[in-house]
Each structure stands twice: as C-alpha cells, then as structure tokens.
Design a protein around this motif. Structure first.
Motif, PDB file in Angstrom:
ATOM      1  N   LEU A 104       0.831  -1.201   0.000  1.00  0.00           N
ATOM      2  CA  LEU A 104       0.000   0.000   0.000  1.00  0.00           C
ATOM      3  C   LEU A 104       0.873   1.262   0.000  1.00  0.00           C
ATOM      4  O   LEU A 104       0.546   2.260  -0.669  1.00  0.00           O
ATOM      5  CB  LEU A 104      -0.930  -0.001   1.215  1.00  0.00           C
ATOM      6  N   ILE A 105       1.987   1.228   0.715  1.00  0.00           N
ATOM      7  CA  ILE A 105       2.923   2.355   0.701  1.00  0.00           C
ATOM      8  C   ILE A 105       3.502   2.539  -0.701  1.00  0.00           C
ATOM      9  O   ILE A 105       3.664   3.668  -1.185  1.00  0.00           O
ATOM     10  CB  ILE A 105       4.046   2.132   1.736  1.00  0.00           C
ATOM     11  N   PHE A 106       3.789   1.434  -1.364  1.00  0.00           N
ATOM     12  CA  PHE A 106       4.290   1.485  -2.743  1.00  0.00           C
ATOM     13  C   PHE A 106       3.255   2.115  -3.670  1.00  0.00           C
ATOM     14  O   PHE A 106       3.584   2.933  -4.537  1.00  0.00           O
ATOM     15  CB  PHE A 106       4.621   0.061  -3.199  1.00  0.00           C
ATOM     16  N   GLY A 165       9.803   2.622   9.703  1.00  0.00           N
ATOM     17  CA  GLY A 165      10.377   1.319   9.392  1.00  0.00           C
ATOM     18  C   GLY A 165       9.942   0.727   8.067  1.00  0.00           C
ATOM     19  O   GLY A 165      10.775   0.314   7.240  1.00  0.00           O
ATOM     20  N   TYR A 166       8.646   0.669   7.829  1.00  0.00           N
ATOM     21  CA  TYR A 166       8.145   0.060   6.588  1.00  0.00           C
ATOM     22  C   TYR A 166       8.595   0.806   5.339  1.00  0.00           C
ATOM     23  O   TYR A 166       9.051   0.182   4.372  1.00  0.00           O
ATOM     24  CB  TYR A 166       6.619  -0.053   6.631  1.00  0.00           C
ATOM     25  N   PRO A 167       8.475   2.148   5.302  1.00  0.00           N
ATOM     26  CA  PRO A 167       8.979   2.854   4.118  1.00  0.00           C
ATOM     27  C   PRO A 167      10.479   2.650   3.882  1.00  0.00           C
ATOM     28  O   PRO A 167      10.923   2.536   2.740  1.00  0.00           O
ATOM     29  CB  PRO A 167       8.668   4.323   4.433  1.00  0.00           C
ATOM     30  N   ILE A 168      11.247   2.581   4.961  1.00  0.00           N
ATOM     31  CA  ILE A 168      12.685   2.348   4.820  1.00  0.00           C
ATOM     32  C   ILE A 168      12.948   0.966   4.238  1.00  0.00           C
ATOM     33  O   ILE A 168      13.809   0.792   3.366  1.00  0.00           O
ATOM     34  CB  ILE A 168      13.392   2.519   6.183  1.00  0.00           C
ATOM     35  N   LEU A 169      12.223  -0.026   4.699  1.00  0.00           N
ATOM     36  CA  LEU A 169      12.366  -1.384   4.170  1.00  0.00           C
ATOM     37  C   LEU A 169      12.046  -1.437   2.685  1.00  0.00           C
ATOM     38  O   LEU A 169      12.693  -2.153   1.924  1.00  0.00           O
ATOM     39  CB  LEU A 169      11.444  -2.340   4.929  1.00  0.00           C
ATOM     40  N   LEU A 170      11.053  -0.681   2.275  1.00  0.00           N
ATOM     41  CA  LEU A 170      10.633  -0.688   0.873  1.00  0.00           C
ATOM     42  C   LEU A 170      11.567   0.132  -0.009  1.00  0.00           C
ATOM     43  O   LEU A 170      12.145  -0.392  -0.968  1.00  0.00           O
ATOM     44  CB  LEU A 170       9.205  -0.143   0.757  1.00  0.00           C
ATOM     45  N   PHE A 171      11.712   1.397   0.299  1.00  0.00           N
ATOM     46  CA  PHE A 171      12.413   2.311  -0.602  1.00  0.00           C
ATOM     47  C   PHE A 171      13.930   2.214  -0.525  1.00  0.00           C
ATOM     48  O   PHE A 171      14.620   2.584  -1.471  1.00  0.00           O
ATOM     49  CB  PHE A 171      11.973   3.753  -0.321  1.00  0.00           C
ATOM     50  N   GLU A 172      14.453   1.714   0.590  1.00  0.00           N
ATOM     51  CA  GLU A 172      15.894   1.612   0.738  1.00  0.00           C
ATOM     52  C   GLU A 172      16.376   0.167   0.771  1.00  0.00           C
ATOM     53  O   GLU A 172      17.566  -0.092   0.918  1.00  0.00           O
ATOM     54  CB  GLU A 172      16.332   2.360   2.001  1.00  0.00           C
ATOM     55  N   THR A 221      -6.184   1.268   7.331  1.00  0.00           N
ATOM     56  CA  THR A 221      -4.808   1.347   6.833  1.00  0.00           C
ATOM     57  C   THR A 221      -4.338   2.786   6.607  1.00  0.00           C
ATOM     58  O   THR A 221      -3.305   3.011   5.971  1.00  0.00           O
ATOM     59  CB  THR A 221      -4.670   0.559   5.509  1.00  0.00           C
ATOM     60  N   TYR A 222      -5.076   3.745   7.150  1.00  0.00           N
ATOM     61  CA  TYR A 222      -4.678   5.142   6.992  1.00  0.00           C
ATOM     62  C   TYR A 222      -3.285   5.400   7.575  1.00  0.00           C
ATOM     63  O   TYR A 222      -2.539   6.247   7.074  1.00  0.00           O
ATOM     64  CB  TYR A 222      -5.699   6.063   7.671  1.00  0.00           C
ATOM     65  N   ILE A 223      -2.926   4.651   8.600  1.00  0.00           N
ATOM     66  CA  ILE A 223      -1.625   4.848   9.237  1.00  0.00           C
ATOM     67  C   ILE A 223      -0.480   4.615   8.252  1.00  0.00           C
ATOM     68  O   ILE A 223       0.603   5.188   8.398  1.00  0.00           O
ATOM     69  CB  ILE A 223      -1.477   3.921  10.477  1.00  0.00           C
ATOM     70  N   THR A 224      -0.699   3.782   7.216  1.00  0.00           N
ATOM     71  CA  THR A 224       0.355   3.573   6.217  1.00  0.00           C
ATOM     72  C   THR A 224       0.600   4.848   5.411  1.00  0.00           C
ATOM     73  O   THR A 224       1.741   5.131   5.018  1.00  0.00           O
ATOM     74  CB  THR A 224      -0.008   2.430   5.249  1.00  0.00           C
ATOM     75  N   ALA A 225      -0.465   5.614   5.169  1.00  0.00           N
ATOM     76  CA  ALA A 225      -0.311   6.895   4.473  1.00  0.00           C
ATOM     77  C   ALA A 225       0.471   7.873   5.337  1.00  0.00           C
ATOM     78  O   ALA A 225       1.275   8.675   4.831  1.00  0.00           O
ATOM     79  CB  ALA A 225      -1.679   7.469   4.122  1.00  0.00           C
ATOM     80  N   VAL A 226       0.244   7.817   6.648  1.00  0.00           N
ATOM     81  CA  VAL A 226       0.993   8.667   7.576  1.00  0.00           C
ATOM     82  C   VAL A 226       2.470   8.286   7.554  1.00  0.00           C
ATOM     83  O   VAL A 226       3.349   9.162   7.565  1.00  0.00           O
ATOM     84  CB  VAL A 226       0.418   8.538   9.005  1.00  0.00           C
ATOM     85  N   MET A 227       2.756   6.988   7.512  1.00  0.00           N
ATOM     86  CA  MET A 227       4.139   6.531   7.430  1.00  0.00           C
ATOM     87  C   MET A 227       4.806   7.054   6.162  1.00  0.00           C
ATOM     88  O   MET A 227       5.943   7.546   6.192  1.00  0.00           O
ATOM     89  CB  MET A 227       4.182   4.997   7.427  1.00  0.00           C
ATOM     90  N   TYR A 228       4.086   6.960   5.048  1.00  0.00           N
ATOM     91  CA  TYR A 228       4.637   7.416   3.772  1.00  0.00           C
ATOM     92  C   TYR A 228       4.885   8.924   3.770  1.00  0.00           C
ATOM     93  O   TYR A 228       5.955   9.392   3.366  1.00  0.00           O
ATOM     94  CB  TYR A 228       3.689   7.041   2.630  1.00  0.00           C
ATOM     95  N   SER A 229       3.905   9.680   4.223  1.00  0.00           N
ATOM     96  CA  SER A 229       4.036  11.140   4.226  1.00  0.00           C
ATOM     97  C   SER A 229       5.136  11.600   5.178  1.00  0.00           C
ATOM     98  O   SER A 229       5.855  12.569   4.897  1.00  0.00           O
ATOM     99  CB  SER A 229       2.699  11.786   4.610  1.00  0.00           C
ATOM    100  N   THR A 230       5.284  10.902   6.309  1.00  0.00           N
ATOM    101  CA  THR A 230       6.356  11.244   7.251  1.00  0.00           C
ATOM    102  C   THR A 230       7.720  10.962   6.632  1.00  0.00           C
ATOM    103  O   THR A 230       8.666  11.742   6.803  1.00  0.00           O
ATOM    104  CB  THR A 230       6.200  10.441   8.562  1.00  0.00           C
ATOM    105  N   TYR A 231       7.809   9.857   5.903  1.00  0.00           N
ATOM    106  CA  TYR A 231       9.056   9.532   5.199  1.00  0.00           C
ATOM    107  C   TYR A 231       9.396  10.629   4.199  1.00  0.00           C
ATOM    108  O   TYR A 231      10.547  11.088   4.111  1.00  0.00           O
ATOM    109  CB  TYR A 231       8.916   8.190   4.486  1.00  0.00           C
ATOM    110  N   CYS A 232       8.400  11.066   3.425  1.00  0.00           N
ATOM    111  CA  CYS A 232       8.615  12.135   2.442  1.00  0.00           C
ATOM    112  C   CYS A 232       9.088  13.413   3.123  1.00  0.00           C
ATOM    113  O   CYS A 232       9.985  14.106   2.625  1.00  0.00           O
ATOM    114  CB  CYS A 232       7.321  12.418   1.669  1.00  0.00           C
ATOM    115  N   ALA A 233       8.485  13.732   4.260  1.00  0.00           N
ATOM    116  CA  ALA A 233       8.812  14.972   4.958  1.00  0.00           C
ATOM    117  C   ALA A 233      10.243  14.980   5.490  1.00  0.00           C
ATOM    118  O   ALA A 233      10.941  16.000   5.405  1.00  0.00           O
ATOM    119  CB  ALA A 233       7.829  15.186   6.103  1.00  0.00           C
ATOM    120  N   PHE A 234      10.689  13.856   6.030  1.00  0.00           N
ATOM    121  CA  PHE A 234      11.988  13.833   6.704  1.00  0.00           C
ATOM    122  C   PHE A 234      13.126  13.252   5.861  1.00  0.00           C
ATOM    123  O   PHE A 234      14.294  13.510   6.149  1.00  0.00           O
ATOM    124  CB  PHE A 234      11.876  13.056   8.015  1.00  0.00           C
ATOM    125  N   LEU A 235      12.793  12.476   4.840  1.00  0.00           N
ATOM    126  CA  LEU A 235      13.843  11.872   4.019  1.00  0.00           C
ATOM    127  C   LEU A 235      13.725  12.210   2.540  1.00  0.00           C
ATOM    128  O   LEU A 235      14.516  11.725   1.724  1.00  0.00           O
ATOM    129  CB  LEU A 235      13.829  10.339   4.211  1.00  0.00           C
TER     130      LEU A 235
END
Length: 242
Positions: A104-106, A165-172, A221-235
């Motif tokens: 879903l993050i992808f 954690g999840y976005p890092i596992l996916l994108f990195e 699963t809204y929390i996955t969108a929060v994870m993604y947006s937080t990743y975008c903001a900080f990384l």
C-alpha cells in the motif's frame, strides 16, 4: 534485490510539521482508497480465519463493550476464551500479512508521482525484501504488544519510534535491523512531531470502529499513508523501484 533509480517525476512533499504531514497523508490516502479497502479486507479475512481455527472471537468482545454503555468495570478481556492462544500466533500471522502494508505504501508512492498503479503492486512486499519485512514486523509486533499490555498508554509513546520502518524497508531495501535503527534515530531527534503524527494517525485509523466496525475497512490502513508522508517529509521523495 531490486535495483533503484532516483525519481525524475514530480511528487508532493509535506513540510516537517504535524498538520502538514497529516494533511498530505489524507490527500494521498483518498487517491488509493480502493486499494486500502482491499488490503484491509484481506487482513480482516485472514485474521478471521486464524480466530476460527483457535476458537477466539474478538467481535463478540467488541459487542460486549458496546452493550456495556461505557461501564467496562466487569469486562473480563483477559479471560476471553482462546485469547492467550490467539496472542501466541497473531504476531507471526500479522508479520506474514505485513507485506500488504508495504504494498500500500508502494501504491501511495505511485499515486503521488502519477505513475500507473497495478493490482499486483499491493503484493510487492512478498516479492521484494520479504524476509527483512517479516523480521521487522515480528519484532515490532512483540514490542508494541508488550507496550499495549501495560495499560495501553505506553503504546502511543513507543509507536512513533517505528513509524518509518516500513517505508525504509521498501524504498531503501534495508535490513530489518537497519530499518529499526534508522527509524529510531530519526524519530528520537524529532520526537514531538512523530508523537503528534502517530497519535493522530492511529486515532483516524481506528475511527472506523465508530461506524458499526464496518468503517474500519475504509480507515484501518490510513496509518500507512501517515508513514509514507512522514518519510517524504523527513527523508525526501522516495526512490522509484524497478
């Protein structure tokens, strides 16, 4: 291992503020809502299968709490039939289903950059870096379960440390340990924002229970969108996966 290349497409990135991140996550989530419902439906069905095998019924507990009119003093949650056995297996079961959140993050990332989305994208976590996703999810499930058992309140203070954690596992394509370490370090240095974002994200994710529990399929699963947006903001904008 997958190969990566930097984005050459435009994609929105929120500022490092709680409100901006939550707003960005909401806009992203609206665009992938059908995939979010499918992911949550798969999770609910899989969890129901596990409960039926074990003989545990979480929905009956929800109904009991609703019928109590707010008086839960006599509600004996930890004495529910099959609860201990369910908890013994649910962390592993949840870890096996966690690649759906990765998928879903992808999809959120594809939507953000106006890339074509395919249904199979929801299962990318089973094709890429699955072992590390499983290990990371199992560790976080155990830690958060312990925090939840401690009157529930510590859960909200621990959860922000795992937000990236999840976005890092996916994108990195990181290992489980590297994802844990990096997520912890960034959250620790920006804990106020991460705490606010996590708290609001979790509240909005679980607000579906107010709609006769059916709404959880939409909000769960809204929390996955929060994870993604937080990743975008900080990384910054994530990398495109080939």
């Amino acid at each position: 291992m997958s190969e990566f290349e930097e984005f050459d497409q435009q994609g929105s990135v929120p500022t490092k503020e709680t409100g901006a991140i939550i707003s960005h996550a909401f806009e992203m989530y609206k665009g992938v809502i059908l995939y979010a419902v499918v992911a949550m439906l798969i999770y609910v069905i899989a969890d129901s299968v596990l409960q039926s095998i074990i003989g545990f019924n979480s929905w009956s507990m929800v109904e009991e709490m609703k019928d109590s009119d707010g008086d839960i003093s006599n509600f004996k949650y930890y004495h529910s039939p099959g609860l201990s056995l369910y908890y013994s297996f649910s962390s592993v079961w949840g870890a096996l289903l966690s690649p759906l959140y990765i998928g879903l993050i992808f999809i959120l990332n594809k939507y953000n950059t106006k890339s074509a989305v395919e249904f199979s994208d929801l299962f990318i976590g089973y094709r890429q870096n699955f072992l590390n996703i499983f290990i990371y999810s199992l560790i976080t499930h155990v830690v958060l379960r312990i925090a939840l058992a401690m009157c529930g309140i510590p859960f909200f203070f621990v959860f922000p440390l795992f937000l990236l954690g999840y976005p890092i596992l996916l994108f990195e394509n990181a290992t489980a340990m590297d994802a844990l370490k990096k997520s912890y370090e960034i959250a620790k240095d920006n804990y106020g924002t991460f705490l606010g974002v996590s708290f609001l994200g979790l509240i909005l994710s679980f607000c579906g229970f107010l709609a006769c529990c059916i709404g959880i399929l939409v909000t769960g699963t809204y929390i996955t969108a929060v994870m993604y947006s937080t990743y975008c903001a900080f990384l910054g904008k994530p990398r495109q996966i080939l």
